[in-house]
Design a protein around this motif. Structure first.
Motif, PDB file in Angstrom:
ATOM      1  N   GLY A  48       0.802  -1.218   0.000  1.00  0.00           N
ATOM      2  CA  GLY A  48       0.000   0.000   0.000  1.00  0.00           C
ATOM      3  C   GLY A  48       0.832   1.263   0.000  1.00  0.00           C
ATOM      4  N   MET A  49       2.138   1.128  -0.198  1.00  0.00           N
ATOM      5  CA  MET A  49       3.060   2.266  -0.146  1.00  0.00           C
ATOM      6  C   MET A  49       2.942   3.107  -1.418  1.00  0.00           C
ATOM      7  SD  MET A  49       7.155   1.978   0.481  1.00  0.00           S
ATOM      8  CE  MET A  49       8.234   3.388   0.627  1.00  0.00           C
ATOM      9  N   ARG A  50       2.677   4.394  -1.234  1.00  0.00           N
ATOM     10  CA  ARG A  50       2.642   5.309  -2.373  1.00  0.00           C
ATOM     11  C   ARG A  50       4.057   5.615  -2.818  1.00  0.00           C
ATOM     12  NH1 ARG A  50      -0.834  10.558  -2.457  1.00  0.00           N
ATOM     13  NH2 ARG A  50       0.018  10.454  -4.555  1.00  0.00           N
ATOM     14  N   CYS A  51       4.296   5.551  -4.113  1.00  0.00           N
ATOM     15  CA  CYS A  51       5.642   5.733  -4.643  1.00  0.00           C
ATOM     16  C   CYS A  51       5.619   6.702  -5.819  1.00  0.00           C
ATOM     17  CB  CYS A  51       6.221   4.399  -5.107  1.00  0.00           C
ATOM     18  SG  CYS A  51       6.306   3.163  -3.809  1.00  0.00           S
ATOM     19  N   GLU A  52       6.772   7.274  -6.057  1.00  0.00           N
ATOM     20  CA  GLU A  52       6.983   8.136  -7.205  1.00  0.00           C
ATOM     21  C   GLU A  52       8.154   7.539  -7.986  1.00  0.00           C
ATOM     22  OE1 GLU A  52       5.870  12.112  -8.924  1.00  0.00           O
ATOM     23  OE2 GLU A  52       5.081  11.045  -7.188  1.00  0.00           O
ATOM     24  N   LEU A  53       7.914   7.169  -9.228  1.00  0.00           N
ATOM     25  CA  LEU A  53       8.942   6.581 -10.075  1.00  0.00           C
ATOM     26  C   LEU A  53       9.523   7.668 -10.970  1.00  0.00           C
ATOM     27  CD1 LEU A  53       7.093   3.298 -11.142  1.00  0.00           C
ATOM     28  CD2 LEU A  53       8.458   3.709  -9.093  1.00  0.00           C
ATOM     29  N   SER A 281      21.016  -3.870   4.851  1.00  0.00           N
ATOM     30  CA  SER A 281      21.807  -5.085   4.656  1.00  0.00           C
ATOM     31  C   SER A 281      22.547  -5.087   3.332  1.00  0.00           C
ATOM     32  CB  SER A 281      20.907  -6.320   4.738  1.00  0.00           C
ATOM     33  OG  SER A 281      19.907  -6.282   3.720  1.00  0.00           O
ATOM     34  N   HIS A 282      21.982  -4.474   2.301  1.00  0.00           N
ATOM     35  CA  HIS A 282      22.595  -4.449   0.977  1.00  0.00           C
ATOM     36  C   HIS A 282      22.318  -3.102   0.303  1.00  0.00           C
ATOM     37  CE1 HIS A 282      21.882  -8.790   1.757  1.00  0.00           C
ATOM     38  NE2 HIS A 282      23.068  -8.917   1.172  1.00  0.00           N
ATOM     39  N   ALA A 283      23.285  -2.659  -0.502  1.00  0.00           N
ATOM     40  CA  ALA A 283      23.114  -1.402  -1.232  1.00  0.00           C
ATOM     41  C   ALA A 283      22.234  -1.580  -2.447  1.00  0.00           C
ATOM     42  CB  ALA A 283      24.474  -0.845  -1.656  1.00  0.00           C
ATOM     43  N   PHE A 284      22.158  -2.807  -2.986  1.00  0.00           N
ATOM     44  CA  PHE A 284      21.325  -3.021  -4.159  1.00  0.00           C
ATOM     45  C   PHE A 284      20.803  -4.453  -4.200  1.00  0.00           C
ATOM     46  CE2 PHE A 284      25.795  -3.519  -5.381  1.00  0.00           C
ATOM     47  CZ  PHE A 284      25.801  -4.803  -5.912  1.00  0.00           C
ATOM     48  N   PHE A 285      19.767  -4.639  -4.996  1.00  0.00           N
ATOM     49  CA  PHE A 285      19.176  -5.956  -5.223  1.00  0.00           C
ATOM     50  C   PHE A 285      18.952  -6.106  -6.718  1.00  0.00           C
ATOM     51  CE2 PHE A 285      15.191  -8.448  -5.790  1.00  0.00           C
ATOM     52  CZ  PHE A 285      15.692  -9.677  -5.388  1.00  0.00           C
ATOM     53  N   ASP A 286      19.552  -7.117  -7.294  1.00  0.00           N
ATOM     54  CA  ASP A 286      19.468  -7.372  -8.737  1.00  0.00           C
ATOM     55  C   ASP A 286      19.784  -6.113  -9.541  1.00  0.00           C
ATOM     56  OD1 ASP A 286      19.111  -8.746 -11.107  1.00  0.00           O
ATOM     57  OD2 ASP A 286      16.918  -8.531 -11.097  1.00  0.00           O
ATOM     58  N   GLU A 305      15.682   0.127 -18.171  1.00  0.00           N
ATOM     59  CA  GLU A 305      16.013  -1.243 -17.775  1.00  0.00           C
ATOM     60  C   GLU A 305      15.867  -1.428 -16.269  1.00  0.00           C
ATOM     61  OE1 GLU A 305      19.795  -4.405 -17.811  1.00  0.00           O
ATOM     62  OE2 GLU A 305      19.953  -2.461 -18.846  1.00  0.00           O
ATOM     63  N   VAL A 306      16.355  -0.459 -15.492  1.00  0.00           N
ATOM     64  CA  VAL A 306      16.236  -0.532 -14.041  1.00  0.00           C
ATOM     65  C   VAL A 306      14.769  -0.417 -13.635  1.00  0.00           C
ATOM     66  CG1 VAL A 306      16.875   0.546 -11.854  1.00  0.00           C
ATOM     67  CG2 VAL A 306      18.557   0.369 -13.679  1.00  0.00           C
ATOM     68  N   LYS A 307      14.032   0.460 -14.295  1.00  0.00           N
ATOM     69  CA  LYS A 307      12.611   0.594 -13.985  1.00  0.00           C
ATOM     70  C   LYS A 307      11.878  -0.730 -14.211  1.00  0.00           C
ATOM     71  CE  LYS A 307       8.344   2.963 -15.206  1.00  0.00           C
ATOM     72  NZ  LYS A 307       7.670   3.933 -16.087  1.00  0.00           N
ATOM     73  N   ASN A 308      12.206  -1.429 -15.270  1.00  0.00           N
ATOM     74  CA  ASN A 308      11.569  -2.719 -15.546  1.00  0.00           C
ATOM     75  C   ASN A 308      11.873  -3.730 -14.443  1.00  0.00           C
ATOM     76  OD1 ASN A 308      10.392  -1.806 -17.910  1.00  0.00           O
ATOM     77  ND2 ASN A 308      12.088  -2.475 -19.196  1.00  0.00           N
ATOM     78  N   LYS A 309      13.086  -3.690 -13.905  1.00  0.00           N
ATOM     79  CA  LYS A 309      13.434  -4.582 -12.794  1.00  0.00           C
ATOM     80  C   LYS A 309      12.611  -4.241 -11.550  1.00  0.00           C
ATOM     81  CE  LYS A 309      18.206  -5.753 -14.025  1.00  0.00           C
ATOM     82  NZ  LYS A 309      19.623  -5.701 -13.581  1.00  0.00           N
ATOM     83  N   VAL A 310      12.450  -2.942 -11.298  1.00  0.00           N
ATOM     84  CA  VAL A 310      11.651  -2.515 -10.145  1.00  0.00           C
ATOM     85  C   VAL A 310      10.223  -3.041 -10.269  1.00  0.00           C
ATOM     86  CG1 VAL A 310      10.635  -0.503  -8.994  1.00  0.00           C
ATOM     87  CG2 VAL A 310      13.043  -0.462  -9.662  1.00  0.00           C
ATOM     88  N   HIS A 312       9.216  -5.551 -12.049  1.00  0.00           N
ATOM     89  CA  HIS A 312       9.207  -7.015 -12.052  1.00  0.00           C
ATOM     90  C   HIS A 312       9.253  -7.578 -10.625  1.00  0.00           C
ATOM     91  CE1 HIS A 312      10.191 -11.170 -12.991  1.00  0.00           C
ATOM     92  NE2 HIS A 312      11.286 -11.065 -12.257  1.00  0.00           N
ATOM     93  N   HIS A 313      10.167  -7.080  -9.801  1.00  0.00           N
ATOM     94  CA  HIS A 313      10.348  -7.614  -8.449  1.00  0.00           C
ATOM     95  C   HIS A 313       9.289  -7.084  -7.485  1.00  0.00           C
ATOM     96  CE1 HIS A 313      14.074  -9.698  -9.253  1.00  0.00           C
ATOM     97  NE2 HIS A 313      14.608  -8.604  -9.769  1.00  0.00           N
ATOM     98  N   GLY A 314       8.879  -5.843  -7.689  1.00  0.00           N
ATOM     99  CA  GLY A 314       7.972  -5.200  -6.749  1.00  0.00           C
ATOM    100  C   GLY A 314       8.749  -4.409  -5.714  1.00  0.00           C
ATOM    101  N   ILE A 315       8.236  -3.252  -5.377  1.00  0.00           N
ATOM    102  CA  ILE A 315       8.931  -2.349  -4.459  1.00  0.00           C
ATOM    103  C   ILE A 315       9.091  -2.964  -3.076  1.00  0.00           C
ATOM    104  CG2 ILE A 315       8.539  -0.190  -3.182  1.00  0.00           C
ATOM    105  CD1 ILE A 315       7.589   0.952  -5.947  1.00  0.00           C
ATOM    106  N   GLY A 316       8.070  -3.668  -2.602  1.00  0.00           N
ATOM    107  CA  GLY A 316       8.159  -4.290  -1.284  1.00  0.00           C
ATOM    108  C   GLY A 316       9.294  -5.284  -1.196  1.00  0.00           C
ATOM    109  N   THR A 317       9.500  -6.073  -2.242  1.00  0.00           N
ATOM    110  CA  THR A 317      10.588  -7.063  -2.260  1.00  0.00           C
ATOM    111  C   THR A 317      11.944  -6.384  -2.288  1.00  0.00           C
ATOM    112  OG1 THR A 317       9.238  -8.732  -3.374  1.00  0.00           O
ATOM    113  CG2 THR A 317      11.620  -8.949  -3.590  1.00  0.00           C
TER     114      THR A 317
END
Length: 340
Positions: A48-53, A281-286, A305-310, A312-317
């Motif tokens: 339910g987190m509102r985000c700005e891409l 824990s990590h600076a980046f994921f995938d 390309e990075v936006k597509n990864k975001v 794909h995985h979902g912001i929560g993940t």
């Protein structure tokens, strides 16, 4: 370029206008790497987190000046540190980007040469200080005072500090960043603090806990701030106590996980009426790099390309993998003889 000797002088300086005029002039003269990005509002279904891409041009061009890379076990050698100092852009910032040359003797305010959004600026130490040092009481005071100078009903700013090797910083010289929220963007922290009272937490009293949004996927701790303090001394003492309380929460997370204490990393954020910390824990994921902004719901990406990864995985993940999973016991303090 201005010189500000005291907090009292800063409160009457007219900072918002100075930042706006300096940014406009630097942009017109080609001294910033910036093009307005297309903003896309998005609500993450899982949290339910509102985000700005935002795809930000400067992210693919900004220099990275760190002694070690995220995830590395390499120790920072004196040679590496000297290399970082030689390439340090903050020691002699461009006059065209400098808003305040001397701020209470130890700091400068300068524009971010690779801004995420208009009027994005930094507070940097005049002398070299490592980014992973603790925030000083005067730095917390300056953050809160600057926010008070900038915020209006039409424009809201926040401050953030990325500390530790996995926090997502790109420059090793100590710097605190200030950005304004996109128009009509609501942050989840506002709803958290709206119905709460200001209090200074005490470690041995578990009755008053940091605020959390239980729908989110990552550990985070929020404390409400008063809009005004009775005096500079009260402001300094209160902010320092609250920051150290939150920092000790991060220490306990790392201890509970059995992680290397030399790699303690966190994001610290502040608005006029709250402060927040997120252990990292990590600076980046995938390949999706995160600093403080993602945990505000602001996803700045260097390309499609990075936006597509975001997406794909979902912001929560992504935020869970870059932070620590929010567990069922996160609403209880864990203070015992082994805690900080």
């Amino acid at each position: 370029m201005a010189t500000i000797k005291t907090l009292e002088e800063l409160e009457t300086f007219g900072l918002a206008e100075a930042v706006r005029e300096k940014f406009s002039a630097a942009l017109k003269n080609g001294q910033l790497v910036f093009a307005p990005s297309k903003h896309e509002q998005y609500t993450d279904e899982a949290t339910g987190m509102r985000c700005e891409l935002m795809i930000v041009e400067g992210l693919s061009k900004r220099p990275i000046n760190r002694p070690t890379q995220p995830g590395s076990d390499e120790k920072i050698s004196s040679d590496k540190l000297e290399q970082v100092k030689k390439k340090n852009p903050f020691m002699k910032p461009e006059p065209e980007l400098t808003v305040i040359q001397d701020l209470v003797g130890e700091y400068r305010l300068i524009l971010n040469k690779f801004p995420n959004i208009e009027e994005h600026f930094l507070m940097v130490t005049k002398e070299f200080v490592q980014q992973d040092t603790l925030l000083k009481p005067v730095e917390l005071q300056l953050m809160h005072t600057i926010l008070g100078q900038l915020n209006t009903s039409q424009s809201r700013f926040f401050a953030f500090f990325n500390s530790g090797p996995e926090s997502g910083y790109s420059q090793f010289h100590k710097h605190i960043q200030f950005m304004k929220l996109p128009p009509n963007f609501e942050v989840y922290q506002d709803a958290l603090v709206a119905g709460s009272e200001f209090f200074i937490p005490r470690e041995l009293d578990g009755s008053e806990q940091p605020l959390m949004n239980k729908q989110l996927t990552f550990k985070h701790f929020v404390l409400k701030l008063p809009r005004k303090f009775a005096s500079e001394e009260e402001q300094s003492t209160s902010l320092a106590m609250m920051y150290m309380y939150l920092f000790k929460r991060v220490l306990n997370v790392f201890k509970e996980q059995g992680l290397d204490s030399t790699k303690i990393s966190y994001n610290f954020l502040m608005m006029e009426d709250w402060m927040m910390i997120i252990p990292r824990s990590h600076a980046f994921f995938d390949g999706v790099w995160q600093n403080s902004l993602g945990f505000m719901g602001l996803f700045t990406m260097k390309d499609l390309e990075v936006k597509n990864k975001v997406m794909h995985h979902g912001i929560g993940t992504i935020l869970q993998e870059c932070g620590f999973p929010l567990g069922s016991d996160d609403d209880r303090a864990k203070y015992d003889e082994f805690g900080y």
